[in-house]
Design a protein around this motif. Structure first.
Motif, mmCIF file in Angstrom:
data_model
loop_
_atom_site.group_PDB
_atom_site.id
_atom_site.type_symbol
_atom_site.label_atom_id
_atom_site.label_comp_id
_atom_site.label_asym_id
_atom_site.label_seq_id
_atom_site.Cartn_x
_atom_site.Cartn_y
_atom_site.Cartn_z
ATOM 1 N N VAL A 99 0.836 -1.204 0.000
ATOM 2 C CA VAL A 99 0.000 0.000 0.000
ATOM 3 C C VAL A 99 0.871 1.254 0.000
ATOM 4 C CG1 VAL A 99 -1.697 1.339 1.331
ATOM 5 C CG2 VAL A 99 -2.001 -1.136 1.030
ATOM 6 N N VAL A 100 1.961 1.247 0.749
ATOM 7 C CA VAL A 100 2.885 2.389 0.764
ATOM 8 C C VAL A 100 3.455 2.612 -0.634
ATOM 9 C CG1 VAL A 100 5.132 3.191 1.612
ATOM 10 C CG2 VAL A 100 3.466 2.235 3.201
ATOM 11 N N ARG A 101 3.913 1.550 -1.291
ATOM 12 C CA ARG A 101 4.473 1.663 -2.648
ATOM 13 C C ARG A 101 3.440 2.200 -3.633
ATOM 14 N NH1 ARG A 101 7.316 -2.876 -0.982
ATOM 15 N NH2 ARG A 101 5.741 -4.347 -1.659
ATOM 16 N N LYS A 102 2.246 1.633 -3.601
ATOM 17 C CA LYS A 102 1.206 2.065 -4.533
ATOM 18 C C LYS A 102 0.782 3.514 -4.273
ATOM 19 C CE LYS A 102 -0.918 -2.371 -5.691
ATOM 20 N NZ LYS A 102 -2.175 -3.165 -5.604
ATOM 21 N N THR A 103 0.741 3.903 -3.009
ATOM 22 C CA THR A 103 0.380 5.285 -2.673
ATOM 23 C C THR A 103 1.445 6.253 -3.184
ATOM 24 O OG1 THR A 103 -0.850 4.555 -0.723
ATOM 25 C CG2 THR A 103 -0.186 6.875 -0.798
ATOM 26 N N ALA A 104 2.703 5.940 -2.929
ATOM 27 C CA ALA A 104 3.791 6.812 -3.400
ATOM 28 C C ALA A 104 3.793 6.890 -4.918
ATOM 29 C CB ALA A 104 5.133 6.299 -2.887
ATOM 30 N N LEU A 105 3.568 5.774 -5.600
ATOM 31 C CA LEU A 105 3.517 5.771 -7.057
ATOM 32 C C LEU A 105 2.324 6.586 -7.557
ATOM 33 C CD1 LEU A 105 4.763 4.820 -9.700
ATOM 34 C CD2 LEU A 105 3.393 2.724 -9.499
ATOM 35 N N GLY A 106 1.197 6.473 -6.887
ATOM 36 C CA GLY A 106 0.022 7.266 -7.259
ATOM 37 C C GLY A 106 0.254 8.753 -7.097
ATOM 38 N N LYS A 111 -3.504 25.971 -10.143
ATOM 39 C CA LYS A 111 -3.576 25.599 -8.728
ATOM 40 C C LYS A 111 -2.398 24.733 -8.313
ATOM 41 C CE LYS A 111 -8.542 26.029 -8.509
ATOM 42 N NZ LYS A 111 -9.808 25.390 -8.209
ATOM 43 N N GLY A 112 -1.402 24.633 -9.182
ATOM 44 C CA GLY A 112 -0.215 23.865 -8.859
ATOM 45 C C GLY A 112 -0.395 22.384 -9.131
ATOM 46 N N MET A 113 0.625 21.627 -8.756
ATOM 47 C CA MET A 113 0.622 20.184 -8.965
ATOM 48 C C MET A 113 0.657 19.443 -7.636
ATOM 49 S SD MET A 113 2.615 22.059 -11.175
ATOM 50 C CE MET A 113 4.081 22.050 -10.220
ATOM 51 N N VAL A 114 1.542 19.866 -6.764
ATOM 52 C CA VAL A 114 1.710 19.195 -5.475
ATOM 53 C C VAL A 114 0.493 19.435 -4.596
ATOM 54 C CG1 VAL A 114 3.123 19.035 -3.397
ATOM 55 C CG2 VAL A 114 4.218 19.313 -5.630
ATOM 56 N N ARG A 115 0.052 20.676 -4.525
ATOM 57 C CA ARG A 115 -1.089 20.993 -3.661
ATOM 58 C C ARG A 115 -2.359 20.288 -4.131
ATOM 59 N NH1 ARG A 115 -1.647 26.895 -4.073
ATOM 60 N NH2 ARG A 115 -0.714 26.485 -6.084
ATOM 61 N N THR A 116 -2.599 20.237 -5.438
ATOM 62 C CA THR A 116 -3.803 19.559 -5.926
ATOM 63 C C THR A 116 -3.704 18.047 -5.703
ATOM 64 O OG1 THR A 116 -2.917 19.492 -8.184
ATOM 65 C CG2 THR A 116 -4.386 21.321 -7.628
ATOM 66 N N THR A 117 -2.491 17.505 -5.837
ATOM 67 C CA THR A 117 -2.307 16.071 -5.578
ATOM 68 C C THR A 117 -2.517 15.762 -4.104
ATOM 69 O OG1 THR A 117 -0.810 15.807 -7.454
ATOM 70 C CG2 THR A 117 -0.658 14.164 -5.693
ATOM 71 N N LEU A 118 -1.983 16.585 -3.226
ATOM 72 C CA LEU A 118 -2.168 16.344 -1.787
ATOM 73 C C LEU A 118 -3.635 16.457 -1.383
ATOM 74 C CD1 LEU A 118 0.993 18.006 -0.242
ATOM 75 C CD2 LEU A 118 0.533 15.580 -0.629
ATOM 76 N N ALA A 119 -4.397 17.286 -2.088
ATOM 77 C CA ALA A 119 -5.834 17.374 -1.820
ATOM 78 C C ALA A 119 -6.539 16.073 -2.204
ATOM 79 C CB ALA A 119 -6.431 18.554 -2.579
ATOM 80 N N GLN A 120 -5.918 15.274 -3.068
ATOM 81 C CA GLN A 120 -6.506 14.005 -3.522
ATOM 82 C C GLN A 120 -5.868 12.789 -2.839
ATOM 83 O OE1 GLN A 120 -5.633 14.111 -7.668
ATOM 84 N NE2 GLN A 120 -7.160 15.663 -8.129
ATOM 85 N N VAL A 121 -5.040 13.003 -1.844
ATOM 86 C CA VAL A 121 -4.271 11.897 -1.261
ATOM 87 C C VAL A 121 -5.165 10.819 -0.647
ATOM 88 C CG1 VAL A 121 -3.785 12.771 1.063
ATOM 89 C CG2 VAL A 121 -2.089 11.407 -0.127
ATOM 90 N N ASN A 122 -6.319 11.191 -0.108
ATOM 91 C CA ASN A 122 -7.208 10.164 0.448
ATOM 92 C C ASN A 122 -7.706 9.220 -0.644
ATOM 93 O OD1 ASN A 122 -7.009 10.961 3.100
ATOM 94 N ND2 ASN A 122 -8.810 12.275 3.034
ATOM 95 N N ILE A 140 -6.145 8.598 -3.477
ATOM 96 C CA ILE A 140 -4.989 7.828 -3.913
ATOM 97 C C ILE A 140 -4.729 6.675 -2.950
ATOM 98 C CG2 ILE A 140 -2.481 7.928 -4.296
ATOM 99 C CD1 ILE A 140 -2.926 10.889 -5.174
ATOM 100 N N LEU A 141 -4.805 6.952 -1.667
ATOM 101 C CA LEU A 141 -4.600 5.929 -0.640
ATOM 102 C C LEU A 141 -5.683 4.850 -0.711
ATOM 103 C CD1 LEU A 141 -3.050 4.859 1.785
ATOM 104 C CD2 LEU A 141 -4.349 6.429 3.213
ATOM 105 N N GLU A 142 -6.922 5.266 -0.875
ATOM 106 C CA GLU A 142 -8.023 4.291 -0.981
ATOM 107 C C GLU A 142 -7.815 3.377 -2.185
ATOM 108 O OE1 GLU A 142 -11.777 6.332 -0.941
ATOM 109 O OE2 GLU A 142 -11.431 7.117 1.063
ATOM 110 N N GLU A 143 -7.394 3.937 -3.322
ATOM 111 C CA GLU A 143 -7.144 3.141 -4.513
ATOM 112 C C GLU A 143 -5.989 2.173 -4.270
ATOM 113 O OE1 GLU A 143 -7.795 1.645 -8.209
ATOM 114 O OE2 GLU A 143 -9.049 3.147 -7.216
ATOM 115 N N ALA A 144 -4.950 2.635 -3.589
ATOM 116 C CA ALA A 144 -3.792 1.780 -3.299
ATOM 117 C C ALA A 144 -4.168 0.635 -2.363
ATOM 118 C CB ALA A 144 -2.676 2.608 -2.680
ATOM 119 N N ALA A 145 -5.123 0.863 -1.498
ATOM 120 C CA ALA A 145 -5.505 -0.155 -0.511
ATOM 121 C C ALA A 145 -6.468 -1.199 -1.064
ATOM 122 C CB ALA A 145 -6.111 0.517 0.709
ATOM 123 N N LYS A 146 -6.971 -0.995 -2.266
ATOM 124 C CA LYS A 146 -7.917 -1.963 -2.856
ATOM 125 C C LYS A 146 -7.253 -3.266 -3.163
ATOM 126 C CE LYS A 146 -11.212 1.187 -4.945
ATOM 127 N NZ LYS A 146 -11.778 1.668 -6.202
#
Length: 139
Positions: free
Chosen positions: A32-39, A120-131, A133-139
């Motif tokens: 899950v950590v690997r998939k989250t970081a890759l996402g 709106k940037g790249m990092v900030r918009t990605t961090l707003a979607q981190v939940n 990304i994490l949910e997808e990685a945990a599937k």
């Protein structure tokens, strides 16, 4: 075999079951950590504005330390950067510190709205979607 011997054997079997469970759980957590970081990497790269592809090609991954310098690469669609840097995530485990960075001198300006392609940037918009990304990685 005495009752005590049987209890000890049952305890040993239980201990092995617990160890197997812990091992499987750690392996799943690492996945899950690997998939989250890759996402996160993939989202940041694809959210990056593109002209020549130099900015997208300069995203870098560091494990434990922030990468220094820049990459001599142009990658308009971002797939080469995600592939190249994603390979570095193969050994990442729970508890590791992962850095995703772009060291080009204009990266900060792009993050804070300098580009009409990514106002709106790249990092900030990605961090707003981190939940997500994490949910997808945990599937």
């Amino acid at each position: 075999m005495t009752k005590v011997d049987r209890r000890i054997r049952k305890g040993a079997r239980f201990s092995k079951q617990v160890q197997a469970f812990v091992k499987a759980t750690e392996a799943r957590a690492n996945e899950v950590v690997r998939k989250t970081a890759l996402g996160i990497l993939a989202n940041v790269v694809t959210a990056s504005p593109v002209d020549t592809g130099r900015f997208r090609g300069n995203w870098q991954v560091g494990l434990g330390d922030r990468p220094a310098g820049t990459v001599d690469a142009e990658d308009k669609d971002g797939s080469a950067a995600v592939s190249r840097e994603g390979a570095k995530l193969e050994g990442v485990e729970l508890g590791d510190t992962v850095f995703i960075t772009n060291n080009l001198p204009y990266a900060r300006r792009l993050e804070f709205g300098w580009s009409r392609q990514a106002p709106k940037g790249m990092v900030r918009t990605t961090l707003a979607q981190v939940n997500e990304i994490l949910e997808e990685a945990a599937k």
